[in-house]
Design a protein around this motif. Sequence first.
Motif, PDB file in Angstrom:
ATOM      1  N   ILE A   1      26.979 -21.599  -3.246  1.00 37.53           N
ATOM      2  CA  ILE A   1      25.520 -21.534  -3.309  1.00 37.53           C
ATOM      3  C   ILE A   1      24.876 -22.102  -2.051  1.00 37.53           C
ATOM      4  CG2 ILE A   1      23.478 -22.335  -4.567  1.00 37.53           C
ATOM      5  CD1 ILE A   1      25.171 -22.287  -7.115  1.00 37.53           C
ATOM      6  N   ARG A   2      25.399 -23.203  -1.533  1.00 35.81           N
ATOM      7  CA  ARG A   2      24.770 -23.789  -0.342  1.00 35.81           C
ATOM      8  C   ARG A   2      24.828 -22.826   0.844  1.00 35.81           C
ATOM      9  NH1 ARG A   2      22.657 -28.650  -0.488  1.00 35.81           N
ATOM     10  NH2 ARG A   2      23.279 -30.109  -2.137  1.00 35.81           N
ATOM     11  N   LYS A   3      25.952 -22.147   0.994  1.00 35.75           N
ATOM     12  CA  LYS A   3      26.063 -21.177   2.082  1.00 35.75           C
ATOM     13  C   LYS A   3      25.152 -19.976   1.832  1.00 35.75           C
ATOM     14  CE  LYS A   3      28.360 -21.416   5.173  1.00 35.75           C
ATOM     15  NZ  LYS A   3      28.107 -21.851   6.577  1.00 35.75           N
ATOM     16  N   LEU A   4      25.005 -19.563   0.575  1.00 32.94           N
ATOM     17  CA  LEU A   4      24.063 -18.492   0.224  1.00 32.94           C
ATOM     18  C   LEU A   4      22.656 -18.866   0.675  1.00 32.94           C
ATOM     19  CD1 LEU A   4      22.838 -16.060  -1.355  1.00 32.94           C
ATOM     20  CD2 LEU A   4      23.088 -17.428  -3.435  1.00 32.94           C
ATOM     21  N   ILE A   5      22.223 -20.084   0.359  1.00 34.67           N
ATOM     22  CA  ILE A   5      20.873 -20.513   0.723  1.00 34.67           C
ATOM     23  C   ILE A   5      20.754 -20.650   2.237  1.00 34.67           C
ATOM     24  CG2 ILE A   5      19.186 -22.377   0.509  1.00 34.67           C
ATOM     25  CD1 ILE A   5      19.615 -20.537  -2.000  1.00 34.67           C
TER      26      ILE A   5
END
Length: 222
Positions: A51-55
């Motif tokens: 998720i952090r990389k998605l954001i």
Amino acid sequence: MPAYETVVFDLDGTLLNTIEDLHLSTNAALAAHGMPKHTLDDVRRFVGNGIRKLIERAVPAGTSAAEQDAVYEDFCTHYAAHCEDHTGPYPGIPEMLAHLRAAGVRLAVVSNKGDFAVQELIARQFPGAFDAVLGECEERGIRKKPAPDMVNAALERMGADRAGMAYVGDSEVDVQTAANVGCPCVTCSWGFRTHEELLAAGATTFVDTPAELERVLLGTAD
């Protein structure tokens, strides 16, 4: 005897079609901060590394770390409430899993998605289907895929080892994970990457349906 005694699966794009809910939660979090929205195809390309990389990929260039953190928190809140609005198994997946379990195959899921969402989705969508389930848990020293840590942790929980196992996924992250684990990789064509992207990533064994995947894993393919 099945061809593989243990099978470790990716989740998003492999077992569950989650892309619409990921898309909606991404855009909801961005809109809350006045940031431009993305298309479904954009988000399809952004997912795979957690998720952090998605954001990080979704926010505009130059966004501060503090604001990225705020978008991340808003995504997690929205996704926790809406992760099943449009999400479900790909047709044939539940039947395939049932047949593998009936054949005595050990089954696990490892996903770079937040553990809170992985545990809820598996419990609701595939109750009792898996022997080990891991979402992102780097705070416990278990690195995200493509590092081998999550697969190794799942094997430890099942009392299994790499001998006689296969890894199943749909992305370049999964191809790299299997390579880092040192096990065969079976790549699903119905997920979030194109055939060309997967070939470029080094994928060599493809399946086009869950029924074909079942035959490969059980060793009944022609």
